[in-house]
Design an enzyme around this catalytic site. Sequence first.
Site, PDB file in Angstrom:
ATOM      1  N   ASN A   8     113.220  24.306 -18.330  1.00 50.37           N
ATOM      2  CA  ASN A   8     113.905  24.969 -19.456  1.00 50.37           C
ATOM      3  C   ASN A   8     114.893  24.035 -20.152  1.00 50.37           C
ATOM      4  O   ASN A   8     114.934  23.963 -21.387  1.00 50.37           O
ATOM      5  CB  ASN A   8     114.690  26.200 -18.970  1.00 50.37           C
ATOM      6  CG  ASN A   8     113.790  27.305 -18.471  1.00 50.37           C
ATOM      7  OD1 ASN A   8     112.579  27.237 -18.632  1.00 50.37           O
ATOM      8  ND2 ASN A   8     114.373  28.318 -17.869  1.00 50.37           N
ATOM      9  N   GLY A   9     115.686  23.338 -19.344  1.00 42.39           N
ATOM     10  CA  GLY A   9     116.723  22.450 -19.885  1.00 42.39           C
ATOM     11  C   GLY A   9     116.108  21.324 -20.695  1.00 42.39           C
ATOM     12  O   GLY A   9     116.541  21.043 -21.829  1.00 42.39           O
ATOM     13  N   TRP A  66     124.337  27.386  -8.414  1.00 42.52           N
ATOM     14  CA  TRP A  66     125.742  27.765  -8.603  1.00 42.52           C
ATOM     15  C   TRP A  66     126.582  26.537  -8.953  1.00 42.52           C
ATOM     16  O   TRP A  66     127.678  26.657  -9.510  1.00 42.52           O
ATOM     17  CB  TRP A  66     126.330  28.407  -7.336  1.00 42.52           C
ATOM     18  CG  TRP A  66     125.825  29.785  -7.052  1.00 42.52           C
ATOM     19  CD1 TRP A  66     125.064  30.181  -6.004  1.00 42.52           C
ATOM     20  CD2 TRP A  66     126.066  30.980  -7.828  1.00 42.52           C
ATOM     21  NE1 TRP A  66     124.801  31.534  -6.073  1.00 42.52           N
ATOM     22  CE2 TRP A  66     125.407  32.042  -7.174  1.00 42.52           C
ATOM     23  CE3 TRP A  66     126.764  31.244  -9.010  1.00 42.52           C
ATOM     24  CZ2 TRP A  66     125.426  33.353  -7.663  1.00 42.52           C
ATOM     25  CZ3 TRP A  66     126.790  32.552  -9.497  1.00 42.52           C
ATOM     26  CH2 TRP A  66     126.127  33.580  -8.829  1.00 42.52           C
ATOM     27  N   LEU A 114     101.816  46.405  -9.592  1.00 39.59           N
ATOM     28  CA  LEU A 114     102.213  45.007  -9.387  1.00 39.59           C
ATOM     29  C   LEU A 114     103.674  44.986  -8.957  1.00 39.59           C
ATOM     30  O   LEU A 114     104.500  45.684  -9.549  1.00 39.59           O
ATOM     31  CB  LEU A 114     102.031  44.240 -10.707  1.00 39.59           C
ATOM     32  CG  LEU A 114     102.748  42.910 -10.893  1.00 39.59           C
ATOM     33  CD1 LEU A 114     102.129  41.839  -9.987  1.00 39.59           C
ATOM     34  CD2 LEU A 114     102.651  42.430 -12.347  1.00 39.59           C
ATOM     35  N   HIS A 174     116.440  28.462 -21.479  1.00 39.70           N
ATOM     36  CA  HIS A 174     116.392  29.649 -20.617  1.00 39.70           C
ATOM     37  C   HIS A 174     116.020  30.888 -21.444  1.00 39.70           C
ATOM     38  O   HIS A 174     115.242  31.727 -21.001  1.00 39.70           O
ATOM     39  CB  HIS A 174     117.749  29.880 -19.934  1.00 39.70           C
ATOM     40  CG  HIS A 174     118.175  28.748 -19.038  1.00 39.70           C
ATOM     41  ND1 HIS A 174     117.312  28.130 -18.167  1.00 39.70           N
ATOM     42  CD2 HIS A 174     119.366  28.116 -18.877  1.00 39.70           C
ATOM     43  CE1 HIS A 174     117.951  27.174 -17.507  1.00 39.70           C
ATOM     44  NE2 HIS A 174     119.204  27.141 -17.931  1.00 39.70           N
ATOM     45  N   GLU A 176      98.470  27.563  -1.434  1.00 40.96           N
ATOM     46  CA  GLU A 176      97.925  26.502  -2.277  1.00 40.96           C
ATOM     47  C   GLU A 176      98.995  26.136  -3.304  1.00 40.96           C
ATOM     48  O   GLU A 176      99.636  27.023  -3.878  1.00 40.96           O
ATOM     49  CB  GLU A 176      96.652  26.979  -2.982  1.00 40.96           C
ATOM     50  CG  GLU A 176      95.506  27.278  -2.043  1.00 40.96           C
ATOM     51  CD  GLU A 176      94.989  26.046  -1.293  1.00 40.96           C
ATOM     52  OE1 GLU A 176      95.015  24.941  -1.883  1.00 40.96           O
ATOM     53  OE2 GLU A 176      94.573  26.197  -0.136  1.00 40.96           O
ATOM     54  N   SER A 195     111.726  22.332  -3.675  1.00 34.21           N
ATOM     55  CA  SER A 195     113.108  22.736  -3.982  1.00 34.21           C
ATOM     56  C   SER A 195     113.548  24.015  -3.270  1.00 34.21           C
ATOM     57  O   SER A 195     114.024  24.950  -3.907  1.00 34.21           O
ATOM     58  CB  SER A 195     113.297  22.878  -5.495  1.00 34.21           C
ATOM     59  OG  SER A 195     113.043  21.659  -6.136  1.00 34.21           O
ATOM     60  N   ASP A 255     110.427  25.781 -13.927  1.00 27.95           N
ATOM     61  CA  ASP A 255     111.202  24.571 -14.175  1.00 27.95           C
ATOM     62  C   ASP A 255     110.941  24.002 -15.568  1.00 27.95           C
ATOM     63  O   ASP A 255     109.856  24.173 -16.114  1.00 27.95           O
ATOM     64  CB  ASP A 255     110.846  23.538 -13.096  1.00 27.95           C
ATOM     65  CG  ASP A 255     111.946  22.518 -12.924  1.00 27.95           C
ATOM     66  OD1 ASP A 255     113.051  22.718 -13.463  1.00 27.95           O
ATOM     67  OD2 ASP A 255     111.692  21.518 -12.238  1.00 27.95           O
ATOM     68  N   ARG A 299     120.902  23.641 -23.319  1.00 22.38           N
ATOM     69  CA  ARG A 299     120.005  24.032 -22.227  1.00 22.38           C
ATOM     70  C   ARG A 299     119.702  25.540 -22.227  1.00 22.38           C
ATOM     71  O   ARG A 299     118.593  25.966 -21.936  1.00 22.38           O
ATOM     72  CB  ARG A 299     120.620  23.646 -20.876  1.00 22.38           C
ATOM     73  CG  ARG A 299     120.792  22.157 -20.683  1.00 22.38           C
ATOM     74  CD  ARG A 299     121.536  21.863 -19.402  1.00 22.38           C
ATOM     75  NE  ARG A 299     120.903  22.519 -18.274  1.00 22.38           N
ATOM     76  CZ  ARG A 299     119.824  22.054 -17.648  1.00 22.38           C
ATOM     77  NH1 ARG A 299     119.293  20.917 -18.018  1.00 22.38           N
ATOM     78  NH2 ARG A 299     119.295  22.719 -16.652  1.00 22.38           N
ATOM     79  N   GLU A 356     121.628  26.508  -4.994  1.00 21.46           N
ATOM     80  CA  GLU A 356     122.171  25.244  -5.522  1.00 21.46           C
ATOM     81  C   GLU A 356     122.540  25.360  -7.000  1.00 21.46           C
ATOM     82  O   GLU A 356     123.403  24.618  -7.484  1.00 21.46           O
ATOM     83  CB  GLU A 356     121.137  24.113  -5.345  1.00 21.46           C
ATOM     84  CG  GLU A 356     120.912  23.678  -3.901  1.00 21.46           C
ATOM     85  CD  GLU A 356     120.061  24.651  -3.071  1.00 21.46           C
ATOM     86  OE1 GLU A 356     119.281  25.425  -3.673  1.00 21.46           O
ATOM     87  OE2 GLU A 356     120.199  24.635  -1.833  1.00 21.46           O
ATOM     88  N   ARG A 364     107.951  18.882  -6.359  1.00 24.09           N
ATOM     89  CA  ARG A 364     108.860  19.259  -5.266  1.00 24.09           C
ATOM     90  C   ARG A 364     108.769  20.759  -5.017  1.00 24.09           C
ATOM     91  O   ARG A 364     108.344  21.506  -5.886  1.00 24.09           O
ATOM     92  CB  ARG A 364     110.321  18.988  -5.666  1.00 24.09           C
ATOM     93  CG  ARG A 364     110.751  17.575  -5.725  1.00 24.09           C
ATOM     94  CD  ARG A 364     112.280  17.537  -5.900  1.00 24.09           C
ATOM     95  NE  ARG A 364     112.704  18.026  -7.192  1.00 24.09           N
ATOM     96  CZ  ARG A 364     112.781  17.289  -8.294  1.00 24.09           C
ATOM     97  NH1 ARG A 364     112.454  16.011  -8.253  1.00 24.09           N
ATOM     98  NH2 ARG A 364     113.180  17.804  -9.433  1.00 24.09           N
TER      99      ARG A 364
END
Length: 222
Positions: free
Chosen positions: A4-5, A51, A113, A19, A189, A178, A2, A15, A49, A176
Amino acid sequence: MDGNGRWAKQRGKERIFGHENGVQAVRETVEAAGEIGVKHLTFYAFSTENWCRPKSEVNTLMELLVNAIKNETPELLEKGVKLNAIGDIDSLPEACIKELKEAIEITKNNTRLTVTVALSYSSQWEIVNAVKQIARKVKENKIDPENIDKNLFKQFLQTHGIPDPDLLIRTSGELRISNFMLWQIAYSELYFTPVMWPDFRKKHLYQAILDYQRRERRFGKT
Ligand code: FPP
């Protein structure tokens, strides 16, 4: 991933600039995780969301994802990283599905990984989707409702075969979840950092893991 914008706005840019710079943070995080022996890493790249964002941002973000997958696949292959995706993949643009499927196929035998990208993902969508699949099987007499328990339910989630997260990191200071892996994070955790995603570097991952190592996990027991 979270922030980026806001990171871009702080620099007087669009924005999408945030990204674009977020891709470098993804690269560093994958590298750092591989180096210290993390076996599973999941990036929440695009939610159901998301979209609803302006079409231009969605389109550019999809393009960015396709290019990132295309550009990074040779290195993923070389570093032993297996790519995986969760979410409503069929709802993505065709070019994105194609690149994604190719990269997943090419890296499928890697074991160092596993990097999972959550695309067009939301936990509520995933849970409803699991319920639908189970309901169909009940209707076809393939599942007895009495046998539905948490282990059976888990098999119908997008994350079947992937262990539940030990640690969930959210950047940008938002406190949050989300709609992310609501079932799977029952005993994870949680770690919140004010660092904006494009600024996230190896040292931030290490700080989060050091914090995690100081915690006592009881899984509801004493
Ligand atoms: C959230 O920031 C970030 C996203 C919705 C997109 C994340 C995608 C990338 C970093 C592209 C690269 C990803 C991979 C896996 C190659 P935001 O837009 O919600 O920021 P804001 O909260 O500041 O508005």
